[in-house]
Write a protein that holds these residues in place. Structure first.
Motif, mmCIF file in Angstrom:
data_model
loop_
_atom_site.group_PDB
_atom_site.id
_atom_site.type_symbol
_atom_site.label_atom_id
_atom_site.label_comp_id
_atom_site.label_asym_id
_atom_site.label_seq_id
_atom_site.Cartn_x
_atom_site.Cartn_y
_atom_site.Cartn_z
ATOM 1 N N THR A 1 0.451 -1.080 -0.169
ATOM 2 C CA THR A 1 0.325 -0.490 -0.644
ATOM 3 C C THR A 1 0.904 1.437 -0.250
ATOM 4 O OG1 THR A 1 -0.153 -0.172 2.764
ATOM 5 C CG2 THR A 1 -1.961 -1.474 1.550
ATOM 6 N N HIS A 2 1.941 1.469 -0.022
ATOM 7 C CA HIS A 2 2.977 2.678 -0.074
ATOM 8 C C HIS A 2 2.136 3.246 -1.611
ATOM 9 C CE1 HIS A 2 5.592 2.206 -4.335
ATOM 10 N NE2 HIS A 2 5.193 1.066 -3.819
ATOM 11 N N SER A 3 1.679 3.117 -2.286
ATOM 12 C CA SER A 3 1.438 4.041 -3.106
ATOM 13 C C SER A 3 0.143 4.937 -2.870
ATOM 14 C CB SER A 3 1.420 3.779 -4.159
ATOM 15 O OG SER A 3 0.509 2.884 -4.384
ATOM 16 N N GLN A 4 -0.155 4.508 -1.138
ATOM 17 C CA GLN A 4 -1.052 5.347 -0.810
ATOM 18 C C GLN A 4 -0.988 6.235 0.452
ATOM 19 O OE1 GLN A 4 -4.237 2.424 0.329
ATOM 20 N NE2 GLN A 4 -3.189 0.842 -1.598
ATOM 21 N N PHE A 5 0.239 6.164 0.544
ATOM 22 C CA PHE A 5 0.740 6.721 1.728
ATOM 23 C C PHE A 5 1.471 8.036 1.800
ATOM 24 C CE2 PHE A 5 -1.913 3.548 3.567
ATOM 25 C CZ PHE A 5 -2.886 4.124 4.493
ATOM 26 N N CYS A 6 1.613 9.394 1.448
ATOM 27 C CA CYS A 6 2.422 10.495 1.911
ATOM 28 C C CYS A 6 3.754 10.133 3.584
ATOM 29 C CB CYS A 6 2.188 11.370 1.699
ATOM 30 S SG CYS A 6 3.098 13.169 2.563
ATOM 31 N N ALA A 7 4.793 9.947 2.549
ATOM 32 C CA ALA A 7 6.153 9.668 3.777
ATOM 33 C C ALA A 7 6.273 10.659 4.530
ATOM 34 C CB ALA A 7 7.105 9.273 2.911
ATOM 35 N N GLY A 8 6.231 12.088 3.862
ATOM 36 C CA GLY A 8 6.431 13.579 4.552
ATOM 37 C C GLY A 8 7.807 13.248 4.412
ATOM 38 N N CYS A 9 8.380 13.553 2.970
ATOM 39 C CA CYS A 9 9.198 13.917 2.778
ATOM 40 C C CYS A 9 9.839 15.637 1.828
ATOM 41 C CB CYS A 9 10.375 13.370 2.406
ATOM 42 S SG CYS A 9 9.505 11.898 -0.096
ATOM 43 N N THR A 10 8.551 16.325 2.364
ATOM 44 C CA THR A 10 8.180 16.841 1.071
ATOM 45 C C THR A 10 9.437 18.403 1.149
ATOM 46 O OG1 THR A 10 7.557 18.200 3.587
ATOM 47 C CG2 THR A 10 5.746 16.585 2.441
ATOM 48 N N HIS A 11 9.987 17.589 1.498
ATOM 49 C CA HIS A 11 11.741 18.636 0.361
ATOM 50 C C HIS A 11 11.875 18.179 -0.282
ATOM 51 C CE1 HIS A 11 13.535 15.311 2.447
ATOM 52 N NE2 HIS A 11 13.849 15.638 1.410
ATOM 53 N N TYR B 1 -6.949 12.453 6.731
ATOM 54 C CA TYR B 1 -7.499 12.568 8.385
ATOM 55 C C TYR B 1 -9.165 11.697 7.566
ATOM 56 C CZ TYR B 1 -4.690 15.650 10.044
ATOM 57 O OH TYR B 1 -3.782 16.346 10.832
ATOM 58 N N HIS B 2 -9.606 12.191 6.179
ATOM 59 C CA HIS B 2 -10.803 12.130 5.579
ATOM 60 C C HIS B 2 -11.048 10.485 5.690
ATOM 61 C CE1 HIS B 2 -14.571 12.273 3.368
ATOM 62 N NE2 HIS B 2 -15.121 12.945 3.337
ATOM 63 N N ARG B 3 -9.916 9.550 4.939
ATOM 64 C CA ARG B 3 -9.981 8.345 4.269
ATOM 65 C C ARG B 3 -9.836 7.397 5.047
ATOM 66 N NH1 ARG B 3 -7.826 9.823 -1.914
ATOM 67 N NH2 ARG B 3 -10.023 10.694 -2.673
ATOM 68 N N ILE B 4 -8.587 7.537 6.375
ATOM 69 C CA ILE B 4 -8.159 6.896 7.531
ATOM 70 C C ILE B 4 -8.692 7.094 8.560
ATOM 71 C CG2 ILE B 4 -6.069 5.319 8.143
ATOM 72 C CD1 ILE B 4 -6.557 5.463 5.089
ATOM 73 N N TYR B 5 -8.956 8.390 8.860
ATOM 74 C CA TYR B 5 -9.328 8.113 10.705
ATOM 75 C C TYR B 5 -10.905 8.961 10.442
ATOM 76 C CZ TYR B 5 -4.635 8.757 11.358
ATOM 77 O OH TYR B 5 -2.935 9.131 12.192
ATOM 78 N N GLY B 6 -11.480 8.814 9.547
ATOM 79 C CA GLY B 6 -13.305 8.958 9.008
ATOM 80 C C GLY B 6 -13.491 9.585 10.097
ATOM 81 N N ASP B 7 -12.687 11.406 10.297
ATOM 82 C CA ASP B 7 -13.007 12.364 10.289
ATOM 83 C C ASP B 7 -12.935 13.457 9.233
ATOM 84 O OD1 ASP B 7 -13.410 14.401 11.534
ATOM 85 O OD2 ASP B 7 -11.923 13.714 13.530
ATOM 86 N N ARG C 1 -3.541 13.544 -9.611
ATOM 87 C CA ARG C 1 -4.651 12.634 -8.712
ATOM 88 C C ARG C 1 -5.203 13.096 -7.268
ATOM 89 N NH1 ARG C 1 -5.980 8.311 -7.264
ATOM 90 N NH2 ARG C 1 -3.939 6.907 -7.132
ATOM 91 N N LEU C 2 -4.203 12.856 -6.680
ATOM 92 C CA LEU C 2 -4.607 12.583 -4.786
ATOM 93 C C LEU C 2 -4.842 13.962 -4.904
ATOM 94 C CD1 LEU C 2 -1.876 10.766 -3.590
ATOM 95 C CD2 LEU C 2 -4.407 9.983 -3.589
ATOM 96 N N MET C 3 -3.915 15.658 -5.704
ATOM 97 C CA MET C 3 -4.473 16.563 -4.892
ATOM 98 C C MET C 3 -5.561 17.062 -5.478
ATOM 99 S SD MET C 3 -1.535 17.822 -2.990
ATOM 100 C CE MET C 3 -2.121 19.565 -3.193
#
Length: 396
Positions: A315-325, A345-351, A386-388
């Protein structure tokens, strides 16, 4: 589904009778809770070199605490005495809700390790936001005060250091540090060299904790005596059943007697350098589930860790690793990391409320953005464009 008196054995029976797919597809949180009431204390760990011990589970306050006072009471009942909030959470209602509780129960304040954050690096504005937070929370001090969401070590300026020292001298804060969602490793390495950072809250989960850079960064902070709190651990919230990988992971851990969410918490706690996990627990059900995981002494096995590793790879292509630099400079500084965090927040945490509120506060570039170069440098190979688009359509 009532889970308060569900034992591990009952849990497995329920899962077997209903079938793994059926259990997961309900979208309910299945908590493994001991038959006996949980003790009023949680296992605690030293918070860096501060001399303070904190419970290994902290209450994340990104919800309207004014309308959810019961959660604070139940958190205390379970020994969750590390409370985290921020000046900007729910337009101030997070801090105001804590203040309501302290006003009604002033005797509990000294037993709470209270954290708040300010989304600025300007000393004058820091002072204003600190005073506002103190007024809202009906307290004259905050135990740990953070710069909110820094993305580079350069934000930790001499002016910020001087401000923190002055705030400590006035007894308005006890300790100082920062939170970080992006470029965490670089920020941690910078902080470890400074000598004046007491604590850090970082995005840290079963995916990120095994990378060489993250291991080196947490080791550097531990050696420097900095207390570390993990957030965005992907523990809590509804069980996912969106893919075969989700079902497989959920099934594996149901047979072990706990949920995949609880397993993800356990994976983080396996690193003794992490003092606590700060988890978004806006419902008593999630609170009970996470408290049960904190008390459960069952260790993850090699097979459990392998299951998490396989899931991370699948599932690695579904999650941002935070390397925004890497990605954000390639896309005109578009807030890719924060936008993808909102999707989480919306899809994983349901919030969805939190997702929309956070997304609304993002500074986005005008006009169309070309994400081709950003996608080319993304180690996760995320379909960023696509995600954006999905984030804008879903949350904008």
């Amino acid at each position: 589904m009532e889970t308060k008196n569900v034992t591990r054995r009952d849990f497995i029976k329920i899962a077997s009778a209903a079938g793994v797919g059926s259990v997961l597809s309900t979208g309910q949180v299945l908590a493994q809770v001991a038959a006996e009431p949980a003790p009023a204390t949680l296992p605690a760990r030293a918070f860096g070199k501060t001399g303070v011990k904190v419970p290994m589970l902290a209450l994340g306050g990104i919800f309207d605490i004014v309308a959810n006072q019961l959660v604070l009471q139940r958190a205390l009942d379970f020994g969750v005495t590390y409370w985290d909030t921020a000046n900007g959470y729910t337009n101030g209602n997070s801090e105001k809700g804590i203040g309501m509780y302290f006003e009604k129960h002033p005797e509990v304040r000294k037993g709470i390790f209270l954290v708040s954050k300010a989304g600025t690096h300007d000393p004058a504005r820091l002072s204003e936001m600190l005073e506002e937070s103190l007024r809202r929370m009906k307290t004259d001090y905050i135990d740990l005060y953070f710069l909110h969401g820094i993305g580079r070590g350069e934000d930790l300026t001499p002016d910020v250091k001087a401000w923190a020292e002055k705030a400590k001298a006035s007894n308005k804060i006890r300790f100082f540090g920062f939170s970080t969602h992006g470029n965490m490793e670089n920020s941690l390495q910078a902080a470890a060299k400074l000598g004046w950072i007491d604590g850090i809250m970082l995005k840290y989960d079963f995916r990120l904790m095994s990378t060489n850079n993250m291991r080196a960064a947490t080791e550097a902070c531990a050696n420097a005596g900095i207390g570390l709190t993990a957030m965005k651990t992907q523990g809590g919230g509804p069980l996912r059943a969106e893919t075969a990988a989700d079902l497989k992971l959920g099934g594996h851990f149901i047979k072990r007697g706990f949920t995949d969410k609880q397993a993800k918490l356990k994976a983080v706690w396996d690193n003794s350098q992490i003092a606590a996990i700060c988890s978004q627990m806006s419902s008593v059900t999630v609170l009970e589930s996470n408290v049960a995981a904190a008390h459960d002494k069952t260790k993850l096995t090699a097979a459990d860790r392998a299951a998490l590793h396989r899931y991370a790879l699948e599932t690695h292509s579904q999650f941002c690793a935070g390397c925004t630099h890497l990605c954000e400079p390639a896309a005109g500084r578009a807030p890719i990391g924060d936008a993808l965090r909102c999707l989480m927040y919306h899809r994983i945490y349901g919030d969805p409320g939190l997702a929309q509120e956070t997304f609304a506060g993002l500074a986005r570039p005008a006009g169309n953005v070309d994400y081709t170069a950003a996608e080319a440098v993304c180690p996760q190979r995320l379909p960023i464009a696509r995600l954006m688009r999905e984030a804008s359509a879903l949350l904008g």
